[in-house]
Design an enzyme around this catalytic site. Sequence first.
Site, PDB file in Angstrom:
ATOM      1  N   GLU A   1     -32.011 -19.414 -42.757  1.00  0.00           N
ATOM      2  CA  GLU A   1     -31.171 -20.645 -42.741  1.00  0.00           C
ATOM      3  C   GLU A   1     -30.817 -21.156 -41.467  1.00  0.00           C
ATOM      4  O   GLU A   1     -30.825 -20.588 -40.668  1.00  0.00           O
ATOM      5  CB  GLU A   1     -29.663 -20.234 -43.388  1.00  0.00           C
ATOM      6  CG  GLU A   1     -29.707 -19.830 -44.863  1.00  0.00           C
ATOM      7  CD  GLU A   1     -30.063 -18.637 -45.046  1.00  0.00           C
ATOM      8  OE1 GLU A   1     -30.267 -17.732 -44.530  1.00  0.00           O
ATOM      9  OE2 GLU A   1     -30.198 -18.221 -46.387  1.00  0.00           O
TER      10      GLU A   1
ATOM     11  N   TYR B   1     -39.150 -24.427 -35.981  1.00  0.00           N
ATOM     12  CA  TYR B   1     -39.280 -23.825 -37.353  1.00  0.00           C
ATOM     13  C   TYR B   1     -40.518 -24.755 -37.986  1.00  0.00           C
ATOM     14  O   TYR B   1     -41.391 -24.408 -38.504  1.00  0.00           O
ATOM     15  CB  TYR B   1     -38.468 -23.610 -38.176  1.00  0.00           C
ATOM     16  CG  TYR B   1     -37.399 -22.651 -37.674  1.00  0.00           C
ATOM     17  CD1 TYR B   1     -37.588 -21.294 -37.076  1.00  0.00           C
ATOM     18  CD2 TYR B   1     -35.951 -22.776 -37.760  1.00  0.00           C
ATOM     19  CE1 TYR B   1     -36.751 -20.353 -36.738  1.00  0.00           C
ATOM     20  CE2 TYR B   1     -34.860 -21.824 -37.259  1.00  0.00           C
ATOM     21  CZ  TYR B   1     -35.464 -20.661 -36.932  1.00  0.00           C
ATOM     22  OH  TYR B   1     -34.579 -19.724 -36.396  1.00  0.00           O
TER      23      TYR B   1
ATOM     24  N   ASN C   1     -28.789 -28.020 -35.630  1.00  0.00           N
ATOM     25  CA  ASN C   1     -29.617 -27.493 -34.452  1.00  0.00           C
ATOM     26  C   ASN C   1     -31.105 -27.716 -34.373  1.00  0.00           C
ATOM     27  O   ASN C   1     -32.006 -27.348 -34.872  1.00  0.00           O
ATOM     28  CB  ASN C   1     -29.291 -25.875 -35.118  1.00  0.00           C
ATOM     29  CG  ASN C   1     -29.921 -24.921 -33.771  1.00  0.00           C
ATOM     30  OD1 ASN C   1     -30.705 -25.256 -32.792  1.00  0.00           O
ATOM     31  ND2 ASN C   1     -29.812 -23.786 -34.234  1.00  0.00           N
TER      32      ASN C   1
HETATM   33  C1  LIG Z   1     -33.617 -22.194 -30.904  1.00  0.00           C
HETATM   34  C2  LIG Z   1     -33.897 -21.187 -29.826  1.00  0.00           C
HETATM   35  C3  LIG Z   1     -34.004 -19.796 -30.249  1.00  0.00           C
HETATM   36  C4  LIG Z   1     -35.152 -21.626 -29.031  1.00  0.00           C
HETATM   37  O1  LIG Z   1     -35.529 -20.667 -28.100  1.00  0.00           O
HETATM   38  P1  LIG Z   1     -36.426 -20.910 -26.877  1.00  0.00           P
HETATM   39  O2  LIG Z   1     -36.889 -19.592 -26.115  1.00  0.00           O
HETATM   40  O3  LIG Z   1     -36.171 -22.055 -25.853  1.00  0.00           O
HETATM   41  O4  LIG Z   1     -37.691 -21.753 -27.582  1.00  0.00           O
HETATM   42  P2  LIG Z   1     -39.319 -21.924 -26.937  1.00  0.00           P
HETATM   43  O5  LIG Z   1     -39.428 -21.843 -25.653  1.00  0.00           O
HETATM   44  O6  LIG Z   1     -39.938 -20.469 -27.858  1.00  0.00           O
HETATM   45  O7  LIG Z   1     -39.658 -23.224 -27.873  1.00  0.00           O
HETATM   46  C5  LIG Z   1     -40.536 -23.174 -28.919  1.00  0.00           C
HETATM   47  C6  LIG Z   1     -40.308 -24.488 -29.636  1.00  0.00           C
HETATM   48  O8  LIG Z   1     -38.907 -24.587 -30.062  1.00  0.00           O
HETATM   49  C7  LIG Z   1     -38.653 -26.110 -29.880  1.00  0.00           C
HETATM   50  N1  LIG Z   1     -37.335 -26.006 -28.933  1.00  0.00           N
HETATM   51  C8  LIG Z   1     -37.050 -25.060 -28.399  1.00  0.00           C
HETATM   52  N2  LIG Z   1     -35.941 -25.539 -27.802  1.00  0.00           N
HETATM   53  C9  LIG Z   1     -35.995 -26.943 -27.870  1.00  0.00           C
HETATM   54  C10 LIG Z   1     -34.974 -27.884 -27.432  1.00  0.00           C
HETATM   55  N3  LIG Z   1     -34.003 -27.769 -26.454  1.00  0.00           N
HETATM   56  N4  LIG Z   1     -34.973 -29.144 -27.740  1.00  0.00           N
HETATM   57  C11 LIG Z   1     -36.067 -29.544 -28.810  1.00  0.00           C
HETATM   58  N5  LIG Z   1     -36.814 -28.421 -29.406  1.00  0.00           N
HETATM   59  C12 LIG Z   1     -36.908 -27.212 -28.843  1.00  0.00           C
HETATM   60  C13 LIG Z   1     -39.754 -26.925 -29.479  1.00  0.00           C
HETATM   61  O9  LIG Z   1     -40.623 -27.138 -30.824  1.00  0.00           O
HETATM   62  C14 LIG Z   1     -40.702 -25.700 -28.759  1.00  0.00           C
HETATM   63  O10 LIG Z   1     -42.002 -26.062 -28.768  1.00  0.00           O
HETATM   64  P3  LIG Z   1     -42.372 -27.200 -27.571  1.00  0.00           P
HETATM   65  O11 LIG Z   1     -41.975 -26.482 -26.243  1.00  0.00           O
HETATM   66  O12 LIG Z   1     -44.229 -26.722 -27.529  1.00  0.00           O
HETATM   67  O13 LIG Z   1     -42.123 -28.247 -28.185  1.00  0.00           O
HETATM   68  C15 LIG Z   1     -32.706 -21.133 -28.573  1.00  0.00           C
HETATM   69  O14 LIG Z   1     -32.415 -22.425 -28.203  1.00  0.00           O
HETATM   70  C16 LIG Z   1     -31.453 -20.249 -29.040  1.00  0.00           C
HETATM   71  O15 LIG Z   1     -31.576 -19.149 -28.760  1.00  0.00           O
HETATM   72  N6  LIG Z   1     -30.465 -21.119 -29.515  1.00  0.00           N
HETATM   73  C17 LIG Z   1     -29.254 -20.398 -29.866  1.00  0.00           C
HETATM   74  C18 LIG Z   1     -29.481 -19.626 -31.032  1.00  0.00           C
HETATM   75  C19 LIG Z   1     -30.093 -20.281 -32.233  1.00  0.00           C
HETATM   76  O16 LIG Z   1     -29.532 -21.604 -32.458  1.00  0.00           O
HETATM   77  N7  LIG Z   1     -30.716 -19.798 -32.739  1.00  0.00           N
HETATM   78  C20 LIG Z   1     -31.411 -20.186 -34.383  1.00  0.00           C
HETATM   79  C21 LIG Z   1     -30.633 -19.880 -35.434  1.00  0.00           C
HETATM   80  S1  LIG Z   1     -31.533 -20.438 -36.885  1.00  0.00           S
END
Ligand SMILES: CC(C)(COP(=O)(O)OP(=O)(O)OC[C@H]1O[C@@H](n2cnc3c(N)ncnc32)[C@H](O)[C@@H]1OP(=O)(O)O)[C@@H](O)C(=O)NCCC(=O)NCCS
EC number: 2.3.1.266
Length: 156
Positions: free
Chosen positions: A111, A123, A116
């Site tokens: 979910e 995903y 977000n």
């Molecule tokens: C969502 C989250 C897990 C991403 O973590 P991250 O380590 O920064 O992600 P990554 O560096 O591995 O990025 C992987 C992909 O995610 C997407 N992404 C990550 N951060 C992003 C941002 N700020 N804006 C847009 N896309 C983003 C992109 O597709 C990215 O790939 P790309 O760089 O080739 O475009 C992080 O922002 C987080 O922990 N957020 C708070 C908790 C949360 O919302 N978890 C998900 C609950 S469903």
Amino acid sequence: MSAAADDLWQVRRMRPRDVEAVVAIERESYSHPWSERIFRDCLRVGYWAWVIDRTGRSVAGYALASIAVGEAHLLNLCVAEHARGSGAAARLLETVIAQASAERAGELLLEVRPSNHAARRLYARYGFETRGRRPNYYPDRHGREDALLLSKVILI
Ligand SMILES: CC(C)(COP(=O)(O)OP(=O)(O)OC[C@H]1O[C@@H](n2cnc3c(N)ncnc32)[C@H](O)[C@@H]1OP(=O)(O)O)[C@@H](O)C(=O)NCCC(=O)NCCS
């Protein structure tokens, strides 16, 4: 931003002694964080649980998932604010997908809040598709927010 592989990341199983660091990340990341007790219960009942860190450094993120009747479910995926944008979430998600495949899950469900965008992009990049909507699933500042239900077919 690019999630190009950062080879210094290492994913390993979450241990009870990681929980304190995990809870600190959880609290900085969510408006309605899981309690320490929820994480300890997840470990106790044997849910899949990983943390990610760089060699010799503190925990930078974590993922928890479960499997039942052939369906894997991603329960929580989170990266500390200071570590975002370096591919950590991608590494964790790849680990969950590999475990789901190893355990012959037909699909991986999760979910996500419609608002977000970072998570939704992550995903989508890994082939998840929207399967439905769960009304009033999440608490938010104004009451409740729907969840999108996403799924990915797992290749065994
Ligand atoms: C969502 C989250 C897990 C991403 O973590 P991250 O380590 O920064 O992600 P990554 O560096 O591995 O990025 C992987 C992909 O995610 C997407 N992404 C990550 N951060 C992003 C941002 N700020 N804006 C847009 N896309 C983003 C992109 O597709 C990215 O790939 P790309 O760089 O080739 O475009 C992080 O922002 C987080 O922990 N957020 C708070 C908790 C949360 O919302 N978890 C998900 C609950 S469903």
